[in-house]
Scaffold this active site. Structure first.
Site, mmCIF file in Angstrom:
data_model
loop_
_atom_site.group_PDB
_atom_site.id
_atom_site.type_symbol
_atom_site.label_atom_id
_atom_site.label_comp_id
_atom_site.label_asym_id
_atom_site.label_seq_id
_atom_site.Cartn_x
_atom_site.Cartn_y
_atom_site.Cartn_z
ATOM 1 N N GLY A 12 -17.186 -23.267 59.647
ATOM 2 C CA GLY A 12 -16.856 -23.986 58.392
ATOM 3 C C GLY A 12 -16.129 -23.083 57.414
ATOM 4 O O GLY A 12 -15.876 -21.678 57.723
ATOM 5 N N ASP A 13 -15.418 -23.377 56.334
ATOM 6 C CA ASP A 13 -14.979 -22.607 55.550
ATOM 7 C C ASP A 13 -13.393 -21.699 56.141
ATOM 8 O O ASP A 13 -13.256 -21.019 55.908
ATOM 9 C CB ASP A 13 -15.577 -21.509 55.002
ATOM 10 C CG ASP A 13 -16.941 -21.949 53.937
ATOM 11 O OD1 ASP A 13 -16.487 -23.368 53.600
ATOM 12 O OD2 ASP A 13 -17.873 -21.404 53.920
ATOM 13 N N GLY A 15 -10.508 -22.852 55.926
ATOM 14 C CA GLY A 15 -9.245 -22.850 55.290
ATOM 15 C C GLY A 15 -8.616 -24.480 55.505
ATOM 16 O O GLY A 15 -7.650 -24.554 55.318
ATOM 17 N N LYS A 16 -9.600 -25.424 55.909
ATOM 18 C CA LYS A 16 -9.255 -26.539 56.189
ATOM 19 C C LYS A 16 -8.416 -27.316 55.170
ATOM 20 O O LYS A 16 -7.462 -28.043 55.121
ATOM 21 C CB LYS A 16 -10.275 -27.410 56.352
ATOM 22 C CG LYS A 16 -11.033 -26.902 58.126
ATOM 23 C CD LYS A 16 -12.406 -28.016 58.108
ATOM 24 C CE LYS A 16 -13.291 -27.704 57.014
ATOM 25 N NZ LYS A 16 -13.951 -26.298 57.062
ATOM 26 N N GLY A 40 -16.929 -27.488 50.410
ATOM 27 C CA GLY A 40 -15.962 -26.951 49.445
ATOM 28 C C GLY A 40 -14.522 -26.607 49.995
ATOM 29 O O GLY A 40 -14.237 -25.552 50.755
ATOM 30 N N HIS A 41 -13.457 -27.250 49.621
ATOM 31 C CA HIS A 41 -12.370 -27.114 50.295
ATOM 32 C C HIS A 41 -11.357 -26.950 49.062
ATOM 33 O O HIS A 41 -11.109 -27.439 48.166
ATOM 34 C CB HIS A 41 -11.792 -28.635 51.000
ATOM 35 C CG HIS A 41 -12.540 -28.948 52.105
ATOM 36 N ND1 HIS A 41 -12.436 -29.822 53.028
ATOM 37 C CD2 HIS A 41 -13.536 -28.264 52.743
ATOM 38 C CE1 HIS A 41 -13.259 -30.070 53.607
ATOM 39 N NE2 HIS A 41 -14.086 -29.200 53.633
ATOM 40 N N THR A 42 -10.747 -25.660 49.365
ATOM 41 C CA THR A 42 -10.015 -24.802 48.269
ATOM 42 C C THR A 42 -8.457 -24.852 48.369
ATOM 43 O O THR A 42 -7.988 -24.737 49.594
ATOM 44 C CB THR A 42 -10.348 -23.427 48.321
ATOM 45 O OG1 THR A 42 -11.740 -23.221 48.284
ATOM 46 C CG2 THR A 42 -9.741 -22.756 46.784
ATOM 47 N N GLN A 225 -16.983 -29.109 57.524
ATOM 48 C CA GLN A 225 -17.813 -28.340 58.124
ATOM 49 C C GLN A 225 -16.702 -27.573 59.348
ATOM 50 O O GLN A 225 -15.950 -27.694 59.294
ATOM 51 C CB GLN A 225 -19.102 -28.779 58.248
ATOM 52 C CG GLN A 225 -20.128 -28.993 57.258
ATOM 53 C CD GLN A 225 -19.700 -30.083 56.519
ATOM 54 O OE1 GLN A 225 -19.555 -31.320 57.012
ATOM 55 N NE2 GLN A 225 -19.702 -30.068 55.167
ATOM 56 N N THR A 301 -18.980 -23.465 47.627
ATOM 57 C CA THR A 301 -19.796 -24.602 47.022
ATOM 58 C C THR A 301 -20.962 -23.968 46.332
ATOM 59 O O THR A 301 -21.437 -24.120 45.289
ATOM 60 C CB THR A 301 -20.393 -25.491 48.327
ATOM 61 O OG1 THR A 301 -19.196 -26.268 48.874
ATOM 62 C CG2 THR A 301 -21.367 -26.554 47.720
ATOM 63 N N GLY A 303 -21.197 -20.239 46.294
ATOM 64 C CA GLY A 303 -21.138 -18.822 45.830
ATOM 65 C C GLY A 303 -21.924 -17.812 46.738
ATOM 66 O O GLY A 303 -21.721 -16.582 46.181
ATOM 67 N N ARG A 306 -20.447 -14.682 52.185
ATOM 68 C CA ARG A 306 -20.474 -15.336 53.683
ATOM 69 C C ARG A 306 -20.544 -14.155 54.758
ATOM 70 O O ARG A 306 -20.216 -13.095 54.499
ATOM 71 C CB ARG A 306 -19.129 -16.068 53.795
ATOM 72 C CG ARG A 306 -18.838 -17.038 53.251
ATOM 73 C CD ARG A 306 -17.334 -17.496 53.380
ATOM 74 N NE ARG A 306 -17.050 -18.780 52.577
ATOM 75 C CZ ARG A 306 -16.072 -19.217 52.069
ATOM 76 N NH1 ARG A 306 -15.025 -18.270 52.136
ATOM 77 N NH2 ARG A 306 -15.841 -20.416 51.408
ATOM 78 N N VAL A 415 -1.031 -16.887 55.442
ATOM 79 C CA VAL A 415 -0.822 -15.319 54.948
ATOM 80 C C VAL A 415 -1.227 -15.175 53.770
ATOM 81 O O VAL A 415 -0.986 -14.216 53.072
ATOM 82 C CB VAL A 415 0.533 -14.745 55.453
ATOM 83 C CG1 VAL A 415 0.756 -14.492 56.957
ATOM 84 C CG2 VAL A 415 1.600 -15.766 54.751
#
Ligand code: GDP
Ligand code: IMO
Ligand code: MG
Length: 431
Positions: A12-13, A15-16, A40-42, A225, A301, A303, A306, A415
């Site tokens: 997960g996380d 960069g989707k 949480g998708h940024t 995920q 999501t 904080g 990671r 990048v």
């Protein structure tokens, strides 16, 4: 067949959100098929940051339809908050842009309370969930006692289902966990009001998506995920409660696999994980901290910091096997600039034996020691590279090496967080 599924290839996380935002330009409809607001998708567009938990990351593209489909577990409060924030920022001007599945299961306060109470009881064996009620809501769906979006707009159905659920959930919460119960009337009133507000968005999303496909539209499925968090194939029990792999996109949205053109996996140029569970390449030293600092590796999501580690090729090979990846979008290459040498895990050693595949047993995964190959790093800032040839030679070699050890072509190199900080080598909608 013009539809593409994007999945996370790690934990997960990856960069989707950023990759889906970029691909959205070439798609007509963007669909969230599974998961909930554990995601949480940024996205960062011209320096402006957006984090989406339920609404597909294509929503910033005016005129593109976005669908939260039946396989998603929806917390209506969170969804309405997201809708409100988007409108405040001048997006989602046309409510017809967003569709929500009538059959999506709804997250209630007792799901959240149960999620928290269960984690507390597990103590140091806890999963490290996002505490959003995801697991308990999916459990109810499978147990066939879930309350769905269509029930929120049918007062009698909602009353009956809520009473029956609270009867059992409050018993569990109060008597087993010693936690506070959830009151009927306030919850009923609150959710009935959510139903009223969500009504304009509720439709038969499978019918809608399939009609879109029929008329030649390109669908982009935004997985949530990551592969190793899949309920069937991940590092169980340290997983989420849905199928995060490509098949989940079909079942979650009611679209046949025969309608899918290909699957793209998103992977960081290193590895991260939030919550508990095995992570063979984890760096618990200052090198891990350096990656966390440079990569700003704190959950979108919750904080939470990671966990960070080196690129794990067996994990991405496993993601390739489960998802049939046509390409990998490699993100956060910029974060590795300045490290003198990089390590890539190419296999594991378990009980003195070299193993090429991800082990199925949790005990073996926990015991796995990474077998590393070292490669030279690069000093230059790569965040302004827009062509593969703009990257320093050592960075190019690193990307090529990852292609070799995973067996998947790297079709995008990211990048930087911004939409434009991207090298597109191959576009899946055009390939
Ligand atoms: P998702 O859940 O897979 O959508 O990923 P998240 O949004 O939770 O986490 C990815 C984080 O990395 C976000 O803060 C993104 O803005 C950021 N990001 C994405 N791609 C890049 C990149 O290439 N470089 C850097 N530095 N940040 C990136
Ligand atoms: P996106 O879509 C990273 C993790 C949690 C926990 C486990 C179970 O942003 O990549 P849950 O709340 O789902 O029951 O938690 O799964 N997890 C994620 N980790 N990214 C996510 O989503 C995640 N969604 C759940 O940290 O370890
Ligand atoms: Mg995320």
């Amino acid at each position: 067949m013009k539809s593409i599924i994007v999945v996370g290839a790690q934990w997960g996380d990856e960069g989707k959100g950023k990759i889906v935002d970029i691909y959205s330009e070439f798609a007509d409809t963007i669909v969230r098929p599974t998961g909930g607001n554990n995601a949480g998708h940024t996205l960062v567009v011209k320096g402006e940051k957006f984090v989406f938990h339920l609404i597909p990351s294509g929503i910033l593209h005016a005129g593109k339809k976005c669908v939260v489909s039946n396989g998603v577990v929806v917390d209506p409060k969170v969804l309405l908050m997201e809708i409100g924030r988007l409108k405040e920022r001048g997006y989602l001007k046309d409510d017809g842009q967003l569709k929500v599945g009538l059959l999506a299961n709804i997250i209630f306060p007792y799901h959240i309370s149960l999620d928290k109470a269960r984690e507390e009881k597990l103590g140091n064996r806890k999963i490290g969930t996002t505490a959003r009620g995801i697991g308990p809501c999916y459990e109810d769906k499978i147990a066939r006692v879930g309350i769905r979006a269509c029930d929120l707009v049918r007062p009698k159905a909602l009353e009956e289902a809520l009473r029956a659920n609270l009867d059992m959930k409050n018993f569990l919460l109060e008597k087993y966990y010693g936690a506070e119960g959830v009151p009927f009337q306030a919850t009923y009133d609150e959710y009935l009001a959510y139903g009223e507000r969500l009504k304009p968005y509720l439709i038969d999303t499978s019918l809608f998506i399939n009609e879109e496909i029929q008329r030649g539209a390109k669908i982009l499925f935004e997985g949530a995920q990551g592969t190793l968090l899949d309920i069937d194939h991940g590092t169980y029990p340290f997983v989420t409660s849905s199928n995060t792999t490509a098949g989940g996109a079909c079942t979650g949205s009611g679209v046949s696999p025969t309608k899918i053109r290909g699957v793209i996996g998103v992977s960081k140029a290193y590895a991260t994980r939030v919550g508990g569970g095995p992570f063979p390449t984890e760096l618990l030293d200052e090198e891990g901290q350096a990656i966390r600092d440079r990569g700003n590796e704190y959950g979108s999501t919750t904080g939470r910091p990671r966990r960070c580690g080196w690129f794990d090729a067996p994990v991405v090979r496993y993601a390739h096997r489960l998802n049939g990846l046509a390409g990998v979008a490699l993100t956060k290459l910029d974060v590795l600039s300045g490290l003198a040498r990089l390590k890539v895990c190419v296999a594991y050693e378990i009980d003195g034996v070299r193993r090429e595949e991800v082990p199925l047993s949790l005990a073996e995964f926990e015991a796995a020691r990474p077998v590393y190959e070292q490669v030279e790093g690069w000093k230059e800032d790569v965040s302004s590279a827009r062509e593969f040839g703009d990257l320093p030679k050592a960075a190019q070699r690193y990307v090529r090496m990852l292609e070799e050890v995973t067996g998947v072509e790297i079709s995008v190199v990211s990048v930087g967080a911004d939409r434009n900080q991207t090298i597109i080598r191959k576009n899946p909608f055009r390939a």
